[in-house]
Design a protein around this motif. Structure first.
Motif, short mmCIF file in Angstrom:
data_model
loop_
_atom_site.label_atom_id
_atom_site.label_comp_id
_atom_site.label_asym_id
_atom_site.label_seq_id
_atom_site.Cartn_x
_atom_site.Cartn_y
_atom_site.Cartn_z
N ARG A 165 0.78 -1.17 0.00
CA ARG A 165 -0.08 -0.06 0.00
C ARG A 165 0.84 1.24 -0.06
N GLU A 166 0.24 2.29 -0.56
CA GLU A 166 1.31 3.40 -0.88
C GLU A 166 0.32 4.86 -0.61
N GLY A 167 0.76 5.58 0.21
CA GLY A 167 0.18 6.88 0.48
C GLY A 167 0.21 7.76 -0.85
N GLN A 168 -0.43 8.99 -0.71
CA GLN A 168 -0.68 9.69 -2.06
C GLN A 168 -0.16 11.13 -1.75
N ILE A 169 0.08 11.87 -2.94
CA ILE A 169 0.56 13.13 -2.92
C ILE A 169 -0.30 13.94 -3.92
N LEU A 170 -0.46 15.44 -3.83
CA LEU A 170 -1.08 16.14 -4.57
C LEU A 170 -0.11 16.86 -5.64
N VAL A 171 -0.27 16.58 -6.81
CA VAL A 171 0.67 17.08 -8.04
C VAL A 171 -0.11 18.38 -8.48
N VAL A 172 0.62 19.77 -8.20
CA VAL A 172 0.22 20.95 -8.48
C VAL A 172 1.24 21.64 -9.56
N ALA A 173 0.81 22.85 -10.08
CA ALA A 173 1.78 23.72 -10.64
C ALA A 173 2.96 24.37 -9.57
N THR A 185 -4.63 18.56 3.21
CA THR A 185 -5.66 17.68 3.45
C THR A 185 -6.37 17.26 2.53
N MET A 186 -7.10 16.45 2.61
CA MET A 186 -8.15 15.84 1.52
C MET A 186 -9.21 17.00 1.29
N ALA A 187 -9.65 17.80 2.23
CA ALA A 187 -10.48 18.78 2.12
C ALA A 187 -9.75 19.76 1.20
N ASP A 188 -8.64 20.11 1.39
CA ASP A 188 -7.93 21.06 0.43
C ASP A 188 -7.89 20.44 -1.06
N VAL A 189 -7.80 19.25 -1.20
CA VAL A 189 -7.77 18.58 -2.37
C VAL A 189 -9.28 18.85 -3.30
N LEU A 190 -10.15 18.51 -2.39
CA LEU A 190 -11.54 18.55 -2.89
C LEU A 190 -11.93 19.82 -3.12
N SER A 191 -11.39 20.82 -2.69
CA SER A 191 -11.71 22.35 -3.03
C SER A 191 -11.03 22.81 -4.28
N GLN A 192 -10.30 22.03 -4.96
CA GLN A 192 -9.65 22.27 -6.26
C GLN A 192 -10.17 21.57 -7.52
N SER A 240 -1.85 14.64 3.94
CA SER A 240 -1.72 14.26 5.32
C SER A 240 -2.48 13.07 5.91
N ASP A 241 -3.93 13.16 5.09
CA ASP A 241 -5.22 12.09 5.54
C ASP A 241 -5.62 11.32 4.29
N ALA A 242 -4.82 11.21 3.34
CA ALA A 242 -5.19 10.69 2.10
C ALA A 242 -5.28 9.21 2.54
N PRO A 243 -6.26 8.29 1.93
CA PRO A 243 -6.18 6.98 2.02
C PRO A 243 -5.03 6.20 1.31
N GLU A 244 -4.50 5.36 1.83
CA GLU A 244 -3.37 4.56 1.12
C GLU A 244 -4.01 3.77 0.03
#
Length: 278
Positions: A165-173, A185-192, A240-244
């Motif tokens: 299992r592997e964690g996740q990152i957010l790729v951005v410019a 956080t996932m809340a930040d991700v979902l706002s984008q 930080s709180d992304a599911p693996e």
């Protein structure tokens, strides 16, 4: 009970998909009367009506719906069996590994290197695919084994082994407002704005995603290992709180070969070694 021939199933599935005898006959390259006779013979053999005839075409009966679903799978399985048999019988035989570009958890090079020296090893061809295409390519016989990421992959008709299992990152410019943060956080991700995935693919072509992320139009949630292969104009931020994400090795459940078994053992052993070092 009488068995059904592959030819009869092929005719039946064509009529079921076209919902019309004339179009099905044209697709099959035969005249309509022989096709109609073949379907009547199939209905007699099965012992139930499979189609309801109308002035505009045909509709499947409940029994026909069942045979349609199972018949398509049987036809796919028969075509896949022929494709795999040809590949195994080729000289030299080869193994086809299906994977999404960059979605190997960083272990593919080690697996291929170790597998070369394993008993019963054969040359491995890589077949890259898009989102959720792995299972269909295995079932159709295009691939022998696949590396699959995700929480809810389509595993119907497949055997699988979870590697790790592997964690996740957010790729951005690099100039994105989230780029400078130590974590999001996932809340930040979902706002984008993120890519919209569907069961059959994505609303954008996979090759467009890196460019759209670099332009700041999208952000992209990706496995941690994908952070080692990023473009210079994007960056990765830990979530930080992304599911693996589970990383699975999958293959058709009816596929049995020494080369495949050796590949699976090699991948499982290397994944276990990696996990022991974490």
């Amino acid at each position: 009970m009488e068995s059904v021939e592959i030819r009869e199933l092929t005719y039946f599935v064509a009529v079921a998909e076209e919902r019309h005898f004339g179009r099905a006959a044209q697709r099959l390259g035969i005249a309509q009367p022989p096709l109609s006779r073949a379907i009547k013979q199939l209905e007699h053999r099965v012992g139930v009506a499979l189609f309801e005839r109308t002035s505009r075409g045909v509709l499947l009966t409940p029994a026909g719906e069942v045979l349609f679903d199972d018949g398509r799978r049987l036809l796919d399985a028969s075509r896949a069996a022929v494709a795999r048999a040809r590949r195994v019988g080729a000289q030299p035989p080869r193994l086809v590994l299906v994977l999404k570009p960059g979605a190997d958890g960083g272990m593919l090079a080690d697996v291929l290197r170790e597998y070369e020296n394993a008993p019963d090893a054969v040359p491995v061809d890589l077949y890259t695919c898009g989102y959720r295409e792995h299972a269909g390519l295995l079932r159709s016989g295009v691939g022998d084994v696949a590396l699959i990421y995700g929480k809810d992959p389509d595993l119907d008709g497949l055997d699988c082994e979870e590697l790790f299992r592997e964690g996740q990152i957010l790729v951005v410019a690099t100039d994105h407002p989230l780029a400078g943060r130590p974590a999001v956080t996932m809340a930040d991700v979902l706002s984008q704005p993120t890519p919209l995935w569907t069961g059959d693919g994505t609303v954008i072509r996979p090759g467009e995603l890196p460019q759209l992320v670099a332009l700041g139009r999208w952000v992209h949630l990706a496995p941690i290992s994908a952070g080692h292969h990023l473009r210079r104009d994007v960056t990765a931020v830990p979530v930080s709180d992304a599911p693996e994400l589970p990383v699975l090795l999958a293959w058709p459940e009816q596929h049995r070969s020494k080369a495949l078994a050796s590949f699976v053992r090699t991948a499982v052993d290397i994944a276990a070694d990696r996990q022991s070092l974490r």
